[in-house]
Structure formats: structure tokens, C-alpha cells
Design a protein around this motif. Sequence first.
Motif, PDB file in Angstrom:
ATOM      1  N   UNK A 250      24.216  21.218  16.219  1.00 29.47           N
ATOM      2  CA  UNK A 250      24.956  22.329  16.801  1.00 29.47           C
ATOM      3  C   UNK A 250      26.100  21.814  17.669  1.00 29.47           C
ATOM      4  N   UNK A 251      27.297  22.363  17.455  1.00 32.28           N
ATOM      5  CA  UNK A 251      28.481  22.015  18.255  1.00 32.28           C
ATOM      6  C   UNK A 251      28.972  23.301  18.901  1.00 32.28           C
ATOM      7  N   UNK A 252      28.985  23.332  20.235  1.00 24.59           N
ATOM      8  CA  UNK A 252      29.401  24.525  20.968  1.00 24.59           C
ATOM      9  C   UNK A 252      30.674  24.219  21.728  1.00 24.59           C
ATOM     10  N   UNK A 253      31.664  25.102  21.582  1.00 24.97           N
ATOM     11  CA  UNK A 253      32.880  25.026  22.377  1.00 24.97           C
ATOM     12  C   UNK A 253      32.890  26.262  23.271  1.00 24.97           C
TER      13      UNK A 253
ATOM     14  N   UNK B 156      17.471  30.263  33.007  1.00 22.17           N
ATOM     15  CA  UNK B 156      16.308  29.587  32.451  1.00 22.17           C
ATOM     16  C   UNK B 156      16.559  28.104  32.227  1.00 22.17           C
ATOM     17  N   UNK B 157      15.781  27.531  31.308  1.00 19.49           N
ATOM     18  CA  UNK B 157      15.834  26.103  31.003  1.00 19.49           C
ATOM     19  C   UNK B 157      16.530  25.886  29.666  1.00 19.49           C
ATOM     20  N   UNK B 158      17.274  24.795  29.567  1.00 24.41           N
ATOM     21  CA  UNK B 158      17.979  24.445  28.330  1.00 24.41           C
ATOM     22  C   UNK B 158      17.713  22.982  28.016  1.00 24.41           C
ATOM     23  N   UNK B 159      17.495  22.712  26.734  1.00 22.64           N
ATOM     24  CA  UNK B 159      17.432  21.340  26.248  1.00 22.64           C
ATOM     25  C   UNK B 159      18.542  21.208  25.210  1.00 22.64           C
ATOM     26  N   UNK B 160      19.495  20.308  25.481  1.00 28.86           N
ATOM     27  CA  UNK B 160      20.638  20.121  24.596  1.00 28.86           C
ATOM     28  C   UNK B 160      20.432  18.849  23.792  1.00 28.86           C
ATOM     29  N   UNK B 161      20.509  18.967  22.483  1.00 26.36           N
ATOM     30  CA  UNK B 161      20.450  17.814  21.589  1.00 26.36           C
ATOM     31  C   UNK B 161      21.773  17.644  20.843  1.00 26.36           C
ATOM     32  N   UNK B 162      22.600  18.679  20.841  1.00 27.25           N
ATOM     33  CA  UNK B 162      23.873  18.654  20.122  1.00 27.25           C
ATOM     34  C   UNK B 162      25.040  18.332  21.026  1.00 27.25           C
TER      35      UNK B 162
ATOM     36  N   UNK C 213      31.211  21.301  24.395  1.00 27.66           N
ATOM     37  CA  UNK C 213      32.501  21.106  25.060  1.00 27.66           C
ATOM     38  C   UNK C 213      32.716  22.304  25.962  1.00 27.66           C
ATOM     39  N   UNK C 214      32.285  22.172  27.194  1.00 21.71           N
ATOM     40  CA  UNK C 214      32.375  23.253  28.160  1.00 21.71           C
ATOM     41  C   UNK C 214      31.366  23.006  29.266  1.00 21.71           C
TER      42      UNK C 214
ATOM     43  N   UNK D  67      19.315  16.805  28.877  1.00 26.04           N
ATOM     44  CA  UNK D  67      20.299  16.318  27.914  1.00 26.04           C
ATOM     45  C   UNK D  67      19.584  15.293  27.040  1.00 26.04           C
ATOM     46  N   UNK D  68      19.428  15.601  25.758  1.00 21.59           N
ATOM     47  CA  UNK D  68      18.724  14.718  24.841  1.00 21.59           C
ATOM     48  C   UNK D  68      19.527  13.468  24.523  1.00 21.59           C
ATOM     49  N   UNK D  69      18.856  12.470  23.926  1.00 22.95           N
ATOM     50  CA  UNK D  69      19.500  11.187  23.613  1.00 22.95           C
ATOM     51  C   UNK D  69      20.672  11.343  22.662  1.00 22.95           C
ATOM     52  N   UNK D  70      20.624  12.299  21.756  1.00 25.40           N
ATOM     53  CA  UNK D  70      21.705  12.481  20.788  1.00 25.40           C
ATOM     54  C   UNK D  70      22.781  13.437  21.297  1.00 25.40           C
ATOM     55  N   UNK D  71      22.641  13.962  22.507  1.00 26.85           N
ATOM     56  CA  UNK D  71      23.549  14.983  23.029  1.00 26.85           C
ATOM     57  C   UNK D  71      24.785  14.385  23.686  1.00 26.85           C
ATOM     58  N   UNK D  72      25.890  15.142  23.607  1.00 28.05           N
ATOM     59  CA  UNK D  72      27.121  14.810  24.311  1.00 28.05           C
ATOM     60  C   UNK D  72      27.632  16.077  24.981  1.00 28.05           C
ATOM     61  N   UNK D  73      27.873  15.993  26.274  1.00 23.19           N
ATOM     62  CA  UNK D  73      28.409  17.109  27.041  1.00 23.19           C
ATOM     63  C   UNK D  73      29.763  16.685  27.583  1.00 23.19           C
ATOM     64  N   UNK D  74      30.788  17.488  27.314  1.00 21.88           N
ATOM     65  CA  UNK D  74      32.116  17.253  27.877  1.00 21.88           C
ATOM     66  C   UNK D  74      32.453  18.447  28.750  1.00 21.88           C
ATOM     67  N   UNK D  75      32.129  18.323  30.026  1.00 22.50           N
ATOM     68  CA  UNK D  75      32.346  19.411  30.965  1.00 22.50           C
ATOM     69  C   UNK D  75      31.448  19.234  32.169  1.00 22.50           C
ATOM     70  N   UNK D  76      31.495  20.208  33.078  1.00 23.02           N
ATOM     71  CA  UNK D  76      30.691  20.132  34.295  1.00 23.02           C
ATOM     72  C   UNK D  76      29.285  20.655  34.030  1.00 23.02           C
ATOM     73  N   UNK D  77      28.306  19.987  34.622  1.00 22.27           N
ATOM     74  CA  UNK D  77      26.906  20.355  34.492  1.00 22.27           C
ATOM     75  C   UNK D  77      26.389  20.740  35.868  1.00 22.27           C
ATOM     76  N   UNK D  78      25.810  21.942  35.982  1.00 23.33           N
ATOM     77  CA  UNK D  78      25.257  22.416  37.254  1.00 23.33           C
ATOM     78  C   UNK D  78      23.864  22.946  36.979  1.00 23.33           C
ATOM     79  N   UNK D  79      22.859  22.378  37.651  1.00 15.65           N
ATOM     80  CA  UNK D  79      21.479  22.834  37.468  1.00 15.65           C
ATOM     81  C   UNK D  79      20.640  22.404  38.658  1.00 15.65           C
ATOM     82  N   UNK D  80      19.530  23.114  38.854  1.00 11.07           N
ATOM     83  CA  UNK D  80      18.597  22.701  39.900  1.00 11.07           C
ATOM     84  C   UNK D  80      18.044  21.318  39.572  1.00 11.07           C
ATOM     85  N   UNK D  81      17.604  21.144  38.338  1.00 12.16           N
ATOM     86  CA  UNK D  81      17.076  19.858  37.870  1.00 12.16           C
ATOM     87  C   UNK D  81      17.873  19.429  36.656  1.00 12.16           C
TER      88      UNK D  81
END
Length: 178
Positions: free
Chosen positions: A55-58, A65-71, A74-75, A84-98
Motif C-alpha cells: 500500500x502506498x498512501x499520499x 486508535x493504533x496503526x501499524x504501517x508496513x507500506x 508520503x504525509x 512502523x514495520x521493517x518494510x515501511x517508509x514514512x516521509x512526513x511528520x509522525x506524532x503519537x503517544x507511543x
Amino acid sequence: MFSKSKINEPGHKADDNTAAKPAAPADTPRAPSADFSKPTTPKAKPPASILSNDLHITGNIRTTGDIQVEGTVEGDIRAHLLTIGESATIKGEVIADDVVVNGRIVGRVRGLKVRLTATARVEGDIIHKTIAIESGAHFEGSVQRQDDPLSGGKAAAGAPRAAAPVQPQPQRPAPQES
């Protein structure tokens, strides 16, 4: 034992109150109880939303709630628990309690508890209340502790502020003596 009221039935007349009321059949559903003060069972916590590795999300993602990202995302992502899973890439700001980072983040990370595992790759600043970095994690950026790292718009006390841009003043010709 139970009786069916005819008040809400069509064709009801006020003088029907004197007639005998037959007992309701056993399979007739009962009216819900009006006592809402005590919950019968506590609500179960819903499972984490999983964004699979194909999955690629722009765009931005926001949840309580809780999210587990493997894809790939961009955002910006805002969540309660973000993994954030081992295969995941995030290009953007991440804000979470944990925040648990096993994959790659390019951007700022804000979290009460931030954990970089041995497979983590982070390029950006981390603003946290508590942090754990395992041996083998790659991190390029700065780390800053704040009591409330989730308040993104507020500058930290004592943090240097960017100076306003200075515009050059036009030179005036020197007065000539006559």
C-alpha cells in the motif's frame, strides 16, 4: 405476567383502557431497560489498523486508535500507538503517544515514548518525553526532550528561535558640501 400495551397501536381509543389485556406471547421482545447508568460490559479496544506493505498512501493520516504501517506513506501521521514495520517508509511528520520504529522515517518524530529498534532508520529530529534507541539503529538528526512533545506548534522553553529575515536598507547618497 407481561402485557402488551395498546397505546402505540393504530386505532387505539381512550375508552379501551377498561378492556382486559391479554398476556403477551413468550417470544415477544421486551422493551429495552431505561437504566443507562451502568455499562453492562466494558468496550474492547479495537485492533490496530494495518497498512500492508503493498500500500502506498499520499496524504495525511489521523486517528485516535493504533496503526501499524508496513507500506509507504508520503504525509503526516497522527495516532495513539504507531508501529512502523521493517518494510515501511514514512516521509512526513509522525506524532503519537507511543512510536515504535522498525523501518524508515524521513521527517520529524514527536512522541511521549519513542523507541528505535535495531532495524530503524530515522532522518529527522525526534522530540520525546522518553526515548529508547537499540544498538544498530541508524539515526541522523537531533534529539530533544520535552514534557509535552505532542504540542507541535509551541516552541520549547529555552529553545533558540529563528531570527526574522533582515531586509537590506537602500544606501542614501552622502550629503555634498558646497
